[in-house]
Design a protein around this motif. Structure first.
Motif, PDB file in Angstrom:
ATOM      1  N   UNK A 188     -68.912 -33.665  -5.310  1.00  0.00           N
ATOM      2  CA  UNK A 188     -67.673 -34.112  -5.959  1.00  0.00           C
ATOM      3  C   UNK A 188     -66.501 -33.140  -5.837  1.00  0.00           C
ATOM      4  N   UNK A 189     -66.774 -31.850  -5.689  1.00  0.00           N
ATOM      5  CA  UNK A 189     -65.666 -30.891  -5.668  1.00  0.00           C
ATOM      6  C   UNK A 189     -65.251 -30.471  -4.264  1.00  0.00           C
ATOM      7  N   UNK A 190     -65.870 -31.100  -3.265  1.00  0.00           N
ATOM      8  CA  UNK A 190     -65.582 -30.677  -1.880  1.00  0.00           C
ATOM      9  C   UNK A 190     -64.634 -31.677  -1.227  1.00  0.00           C
ATOM     10  N   UNK A 191     -63.523 -31.185  -0.661  1.00  0.00           N
ATOM     11  CA  UNK A 191     -62.620 -32.111   0.041  1.00  0.00           C
ATOM     12  C   UNK A 191     -63.343 -32.747   1.230  1.00  0.00           C
ATOM     13  N   UNK A 192     -63.022 -33.991   1.468  1.00  0.00           N
ATOM     14  CA  UNK A 192     -63.727 -34.726   2.525  1.00  0.00           C
ATOM     15  C   UNK A 192     -62.758 -35.022   3.670  1.00  0.00           C
ATOM     16  N   UNK A 193     -63.127 -34.633   4.875  1.00  0.00           N
ATOM     17  CA  UNK A 193     -62.258 -34.911   6.016  1.00  0.00           C
ATOM     18  C   UNK A 193     -63.030 -35.591   7.123  1.00  0.00           C
ATOM     19  N   UNK A 194     -62.316 -35.914   8.196  1.00  0.00           N
ATOM     20  CA  UNK A 194     -62.952 -36.589   9.325  1.00  0.00           C
ATOM     21  C   UNK A 194     -62.805 -35.764  10.601  1.00  0.00           C
TER      22      UNK A 194
END
Ligand code: PGA
Ligand code: ZN
Length: 403
Positions: A188-194
């Motif tokens: 939940x606290x980790x930014x999510x990227x592609x």
């Protein structure tokens, strides 16, 4: 005889922001246009994408040595044009002009030929053969060379196997979305990227990532009522050093790697596994094929590099049962087709493929249909990926209307 009246080249952007080329070939008012993609996890046996001197040198060579020699040629003579490209290059693997200029020129020529015959490319290239729709392989979680900080394994994909191609494309996108939800819940606290191919980047262990994807696939399969299976591209040459496979959290010997991949295939019901071993290790490909080839496609990318000589060796050794097809790994449409034909004659499946650096060019969608490939690997989301997927949806509609 419709003959080529002119050919131009220009610099354009690819999806990583790198420069690449597109070629336009003209016959009257008809134009065939094709762009070249490029890889990040390129195989050691691939030809160079660019000549020494890079994109600018490639453009200079096209203008000084290629464009003039295309003029007046019969647009329908693809084999002759592809031979001419090899002759102008003069080396065994496009070292002088670079495979990307060759690929863009060869594909642009096929496109102008199809357009001047008044046919869509897939139909023109299928000839008297029956065009077939491929299964889309969609990249959902990505690591390796395509993503900083992600998994060691390069691609965790989904392969939906419903009654229509459109339904499969949508199901793959649904899995991509649900994996986003599962990842935000888990981290939940980790930014999510592609990453480069639109897949989620997650700092997870490799088997943990596969477990998460497999659970999502099962949920979507239940909702939709058709098979939705996970698949992998390990791109293992990228983390093979000194005789060992170096994962972020563990190191495996060559023998342990075969056991590990066998376990993944069996316990997660993988549809396919690509490049599970180093590009020189035909023996390990043979061993895995013996163990699980009946239930899973063992696909060679860096090991075969769309090259008939390397594929022939693989067929003799039963090293895998499928080949990834990337036109710019070999440089011409004729050679691409030769690899597909040899594979199909020998009972190997084919999967047409994008590169990690892509443009909105949708030619590979047509090639996959024309050649009757089992699959097409072209991502799940992202503009340059959906360019191909949406074109496949249009082609399916056209085929249904004509059936
Ligand atoms: P690449 O990766 O385009 O970066 O080579 C794609 C693949 O390995 O299949
Ligand atoms: Zn690959």
């Amino acid at each position: 005889m419709p003959s080529i009246e002119g050919a131009v080249i220009r610099k354009i952007l690819d999806s990583r922001g790198n420069l690449t080329v597109e070629v336009e070939i003209r016959f009257g008012k008809v134009i065939g246009r094709a762009a070249a993609p490029s890889g990040a996890s390129t195989g050691a046996h691939e030809p160079p994408a660019w000549p020494k001197g890079g994109v600018d040198k490639a453009i200079q060579i096209f203008r000084s040595s290629i464009a003039g020699r295309l003029k007046g040629r019969d647009v329908a003579d693809q084999a002759g044009l592809d031979r001419l490209l090899r002759e102008i290059d003069g080396t065994s693997d496009f070292e002088k002009i670079g495979a990307n200029v060759a690929t863009a020129t060869s594909l642009a020529s096929a496109k102008v030929a199809a357009a001047s015959a008044g046919k869509p490319l897939y139909r023109y290239l299928a000839g008297s053969g029956r065009p077939g729709l491929p299964l889309p392989l969609g990249n959902v979680i990505g690591g390796g060379r395509h993503a900083v900080g992600g998994t060691t394994i390069q691609e965790f994909m989904v392969v939906s196997q419903g009654p229509t191609l459109q339904g499969n494309v949508f199901a793959n996108a649904r899995v991509h979305q649900r994996v986003r939800d599962a990842l935000t819940k888990k981290l939940p606290d980790v930014p999510l990227g592609r990453g480069d191919e639109g897949a989620w980047i997650a700092r997870l262990g490799d088997e943990e990532a596969l477990g998460l994807l497999a659970d999502v696939c099962q949920g979507v399969e239940k909702d939709l009522g058709f098979a939705v299976r996970p698949a992998l591209d390990l791109a293992a040459s990228e983390f093979f050093r000194d005789g060992k496979y170096h994962y972020r959290d563990t190191t495996l010997t060559q023998r342990a790697q075969v056991d590990f991949v066998e376990h993944l295939v069996r316990d997660y019901g993988l549809f396919s596994v690509e490049d599970p071993f180093d590009q020189e290790d035909f023996g390990a490909f043979s061993e895995l094929t013996k163990r699980v080839g009946a239930r899973c496609k063992i696909i060679g990318d860096d090991i075969f590099v769309t090259n008939v000589e390397r594929l022939r060796r693989g067929i003799e050794l039963h090293a895998g049962n499928a080949i990834l097809i990337k036109p710019n790994q070999i440089g011409t449409l004729s050679d691409t087709r030769a690899a597909v034909d040899l594979a199909h004659r020998s009972g190997f499946a084919t999967v047409m493929s994008h590169r990690s650096g892509e443009t909105t060019d949708d030619t590979i969608a047509h090639l996959a249909v024309a050649f009757g490939c089992l699959g097409i690997k072209t991502g799940a989301v992202g503009g340059e990926r959906i360019a191909k997927l949406n074109e496949l949806i249009r082609i399916e509609e056209e085929l249904q209307a004509g059936a």
